[in-house]
Design a protein around this motif. Structure first.
Motif, PDB file in Angstrom:
ATOM      1  N   TYR A 222     -28.882  -1.224 -26.834  1.00  0.00           N
ATOM      2  CA  TYR A 222     -28.153  -2.394 -26.142  1.00  0.00           C
ATOM      3  C   TYR A 222     -26.744  -1.724 -25.368  1.00  0.00           C
ATOM      4  O   TYR A 222     -26.361  -2.096 -24.380  1.00  0.00           O
ATOM      5  CB  TYR A 222     -27.908  -3.496 -27.254  1.00  0.00           C
ATOM      6  CG  TYR A 222     -27.295  -4.753 -26.571  1.00  0.00           C
ATOM      7  CD1 TYR A 222     -28.080  -5.850 -25.878  1.00  0.00           C
ATOM      8  CD2 TYR A 222     -25.682  -4.691 -26.539  1.00  0.00           C
ATOM      9  CE1 TYR A 222     -27.143  -6.886 -25.267  1.00  0.00           C
ATOM     10  CE2 TYR A 222     -25.219  -6.104 -25.975  1.00  0.00           C
ATOM     11  CZ  TYR A 222     -25.796  -6.946 -25.262  1.00  0.00           C
ATOM     12  OH  TYR A 222     -25.301  -8.088 -24.752  1.00  0.00           O
ATOM     13  N   PHE A 223     -25.905  -1.154 -26.375  1.00  0.00           N
ATOM     14  CA  PHE A 223     -24.632  -0.768 -26.057  1.00  0.00           C
ATOM     15  C   PHE A 223     -24.740   0.260 -24.855  1.00  0.00           C
ATOM     16  O   PHE A 223     -23.742   0.528 -24.090  1.00  0.00           O
ATOM     17  CB  PHE A 223     -23.730  -0.418 -27.060  1.00  0.00           C
ATOM     18  CG  PHE A 223     -23.505  -1.446 -28.018  1.00  0.00           C
ATOM     19  CD1 PHE A 223     -22.825  -2.819 -27.517  1.00  0.00           C
ATOM     20  CD2 PHE A 223     -23.701  -1.573 -29.473  1.00  0.00           C
ATOM     21  CE1 PHE A 223     -22.605  -3.713 -28.446  1.00  0.00           C
ATOM     22  CE2 PHE A 223     -23.308  -2.664 -30.333  1.00  0.00           C
ATOM     23  CZ  PHE A 223     -22.931  -3.823 -29.721  1.00  0.00           C
ATOM     24  N   LYS A 319     -22.216  13.773 -23.732  1.00  0.00           N
ATOM     25  CA  LYS A 319     -23.367  14.763 -23.211  1.00  0.00           C
ATOM     26  C   LYS A 319     -24.238  15.268 -24.474  1.00  0.00           C
ATOM     27  O   LYS A 319     -25.325  15.403 -24.171  1.00  0.00           O
ATOM     28  CB  LYS A 319     -22.544  16.041 -22.668  1.00  0.00           C
ATOM     29  CG  LYS A 319     -21.459  15.873 -21.312  1.00  0.00           C
ATOM     30  CD  LYS A 319     -20.949  17.046 -21.103  1.00  0.00           C
ATOM     31  CE  LYS A 319     -20.021  16.939 -19.794  1.00  0.00           C
ATOM     32  NZ  LYS A 319     -19.484  18.194 -19.327  1.00  0.00           N
ATOM     33  N   SER A 320     -23.481  15.424 -25.493  1.00  0.00           N
ATOM     34  CA  SER A 320     -24.459  15.741 -26.445  1.00  0.00           C
ATOM     35  C   SER A 320     -25.394  14.389 -27.074  1.00  0.00           C
ATOM     36  O   SER A 320     -26.624  14.738 -27.392  1.00  0.00           O
ATOM     37  CB  SER A 320     -23.695  16.327 -27.885  1.00  0.00           C
ATOM     38  OG  SER A 320     -22.904  17.399 -27.469  1.00  0.00           O
ATOM     39  N   LEU A 321     -24.789  13.342 -27.153  1.00  0.00           N
ATOM     40  CA  LEU A 321     -25.670  12.246 -27.596  1.00  0.00           C
ATOM     41  C   LEU A 321     -26.664  11.816 -26.688  1.00  0.00           C
ATOM     42  O   LEU A 321     -27.656  11.516 -26.899  1.00  0.00           O
ATOM     43  CB  LEU A 321     -24.739  10.942 -27.513  1.00  0.00           C
ATOM     44  CG  LEU A 321     -23.620  11.103 -29.095  1.00  0.00           C
ATOM     45  CD1 LEU A 321     -22.421  10.104 -28.588  1.00  0.00           C
ATOM     46  CD2 LEU A 321     -24.481  10.816 -30.235  1.00  0.00           C
ATOM     47  N   PRO A 371     -18.243   3.080 -33.159  1.00  0.00           N
ATOM     48  CA  PRO A 371     -19.269   2.694 -33.936  1.00  0.00           C
ATOM     49  C   PRO A 371     -20.508   2.449 -32.959  1.00  0.00           C
ATOM     50  O   PRO A 371     -21.658   2.088 -33.275  1.00  0.00           O
ATOM     51  CB  PRO A 371     -18.912   1.604 -34.939  1.00  0.00           C
ATOM     52  CG  PRO A 371     -17.778   0.998 -34.200  1.00  0.00           C
ATOM     53  CD  PRO A 371     -17.005   2.344 -33.499  1.00  0.00           C
ATOM     54  N   THR A 372     -20.121   2.048 -31.671  1.00  0.00           N
ATOM     55  CA  THR A 372     -21.307   2.037 -30.643  1.00  0.00           C
ATOM     56  C   THR A 372     -21.787   3.287 -30.049  1.00  0.00           C
ATOM     57  O   THR A 372     -22.717   2.991 -29.358  1.00  0.00           O
ATOM     58  CB  THR A 372     -20.572   1.193 -29.506  1.00  0.00           C
ATOM     59  OG1 THR A 372     -19.337   1.742 -28.897  1.00  0.00           O
ATOM     60  CG2 THR A 372     -20.067  -0.170 -30.007  1.00  0.00           C
ATOM     61  N   GLU A 373     -21.566   4.343 -30.648  1.00  0.00           N
ATOM     62  CA  GLU A 373     -21.860   5.594 -30.047  1.00  0.00           C
ATOM     63  C   GLU A 373     -23.133   6.090 -30.519  1.00  0.00           C
ATOM     64  O   GLU A 373     -23.986   6.771 -29.950  1.00  0.00           O
ATOM     65  CB  GLU A 373     -20.836   6.633 -30.126  1.00  0.00           C
ATOM     66  CG  GLU A 373     -19.543   6.365 -29.204  1.00  0.00           C
ATOM     67  CD  GLU A 373     -18.461   7.640 -29.210  1.00  0.00           C
ATOM     68  OE1 GLU A 373     -18.989   8.661 -29.461  1.00  0.00           O
ATOM     69  OE2 GLU A 373     -17.469   7.404 -29.067  1.00  0.00           O
TER      70      GLU A 373
END
Length: 392
Positions: A222-223, A319-321, A371-373
């Motif tokens: 969602y985020f 980029k990594s995520l 915490p949204t990552e």
């Protein structure tokens, strides 16, 4: 230099006016605020004058508010510190536009970074420090959130996301004090919007706690822009479990990996430099390609691994995520940190081409993960203390 304990003695009691001795203590604790006295503001929104005048007005409005009196001691320290520092970066972001108007673009985000460094040096508790920095980083959001954002997000999305970053009761209290602590023509209208922000947060059930989601994966999707409803879980075909390390050089990432993820493959930019025979700062593009190729191999094979890098800024982590999440990985971000003296001493002892001066320059890119990552976020400190930030 003031310590966090020293600073706590500066937190005013409810209703106490800010007097000269108190404001002198603020300046002693945060010397960068001296420049606020000579930093102008746009008279359309700040007819009261300079940033320092506004800051004092904001704190006075905060401490006389009935909601401030009802807070716990920790909450008062959090919101008071955010009020003192909420415009700290206006000094460095002031610009005059083509029409001759005073602008301070990006001062909220830059202010969060400046506050983080100052509070880190003070020894503030890490989660409370980040609560303060997040309040600073989004302190203007309640002014506009009820109308949605320029990026197309509606008010519900903004409130839900903000509730994962901050206690919206404290955020609305800070925003109200910020608006009352100034002289401007549209104050009454903005105060109405802040009140609507409060009501929407209460309707969403996230005024004092993060908005609930069916599960953490649904929240993350969602985020990141997926068209999903918070209450209905999104199917997730599990891939690799990735531990994404984050922290300044010499924060102890290698040691942590050896102690907590022993036996897992490790993707490391330092290892890539060694394999390519490069020093820190040399041909970083080749280093990145080498590390990313290794990560892709583990992701394709759905093999759990550790991605060990500084990942200091939001842009670097994204980029990594993006890569990990594109392969369906479940990602935990592990953030490590240590005091300044510890970092410099460790770095001086390491076999590294990174100088201490270069390490300190990296502080200005230190955007701590949110915490949204990712699916999970953990904090580890030099003394082994651990805090897992749970918001779902």
């Amino acid at each position: 230099m003031s310590t966090w304990t020293d600073w706590l003695a500066c937190v005013p009691a409810p209703g106490a006016p800010c007097e000269a001795a108190q404001t002198a203590a603020w300046l002693a604790a945060f010397p960068q605020l001296e420049r606020a006295k000579t930093t102008p503001q746009d008279p359309v929104y700040h007819a009261e004058g300079d940033v320092w005048t506004h800051t004092q007005m904001v704190v006075n409005e905060l401490v006389r508010h009935a909601d401030y009196a009802a807070l716990t001691a920790e909450e008062r320290a959090t919101v008071f510190t955010a009020a003192v520092l909420h415009d700290v970066a206006k000094c460095d972001t002031t610009r005059i536009d083509e029409q001759g108007r005073i602008r301070q673009p990006g001062h909220s985000r830059r202010g969060a970074l400046d506050a983080r460094i100052a509070l880190w040096d003070m020894g503030a508790p890490v989660l409370q420090r980040e609560a303060i920095c997040r309040l600073i980083g989004v302190h203007q959001e309640p002014f506009f959130a009820i109308h949605g954002s320029r990026s197309g997000h509606d008010a519900e999305y903004l409130v839900r996301r903000l509730s994962w970053l901050a206690d919206l009761h404290l955020l609305a209290l800070l925003a109200e004090a910020d608006m009352r602590g100034r002289i401007c023509a549209d104050a009454a209208s903005v105060l109405d919007d802040i009140e609507l922000f409060r009501e929407l947060a209460k309707d969403e059930g996230c005024y004092r706690t993060p908005r609930a989601f069916a599960d953490r994966h649904t929240a993350l999707a969602y985020f990141r822009g997926a068209q999903v409803h918070p209450d209905y879980g999104l199917h997730h075909e599990p891939g690799a479990r990735v531990t994404l390390m984050c922290g300044l050089p010499a924060a102890g990432k290698n040691t942590w990996v050896a102690e907590h993820r022993a036996g897992l493959p490790v993707v490391s930019f330092d290892d890539a430099r060694t394999a390519l025979g490069l020093r820190h700062g040399q041909n970083e593009g080749a280093v990145a390609h080498h590390a990313i190729d290794a990560a892709k191999a583990w992701l394709r094979g759905r093999r759990d691994f550790v991605w060990n890098a500084t990942h200091l800024s939001d842009a670097m982590r994204r980029k990594s995520l993006d890569l990990c999440l594109a392969y369906g990985a479940t990602v935990e971000v592990v953030h490590l940190e240590a005091p300044r003296a510890t970092l410099l001493a460790r770095n001086a002892r390491r076999d590294t081409s990174l100088r201490n001066a270069d390490l300190l320059a990296m502080l200005h890119k230190w955007e701590v993960p949110l915490p949204t990552e990712a699916h999970a976020l953990s904090w580890w400190q030099a003394d082994g203390r651990h805090a897992r930030e749970c918001v779902a």
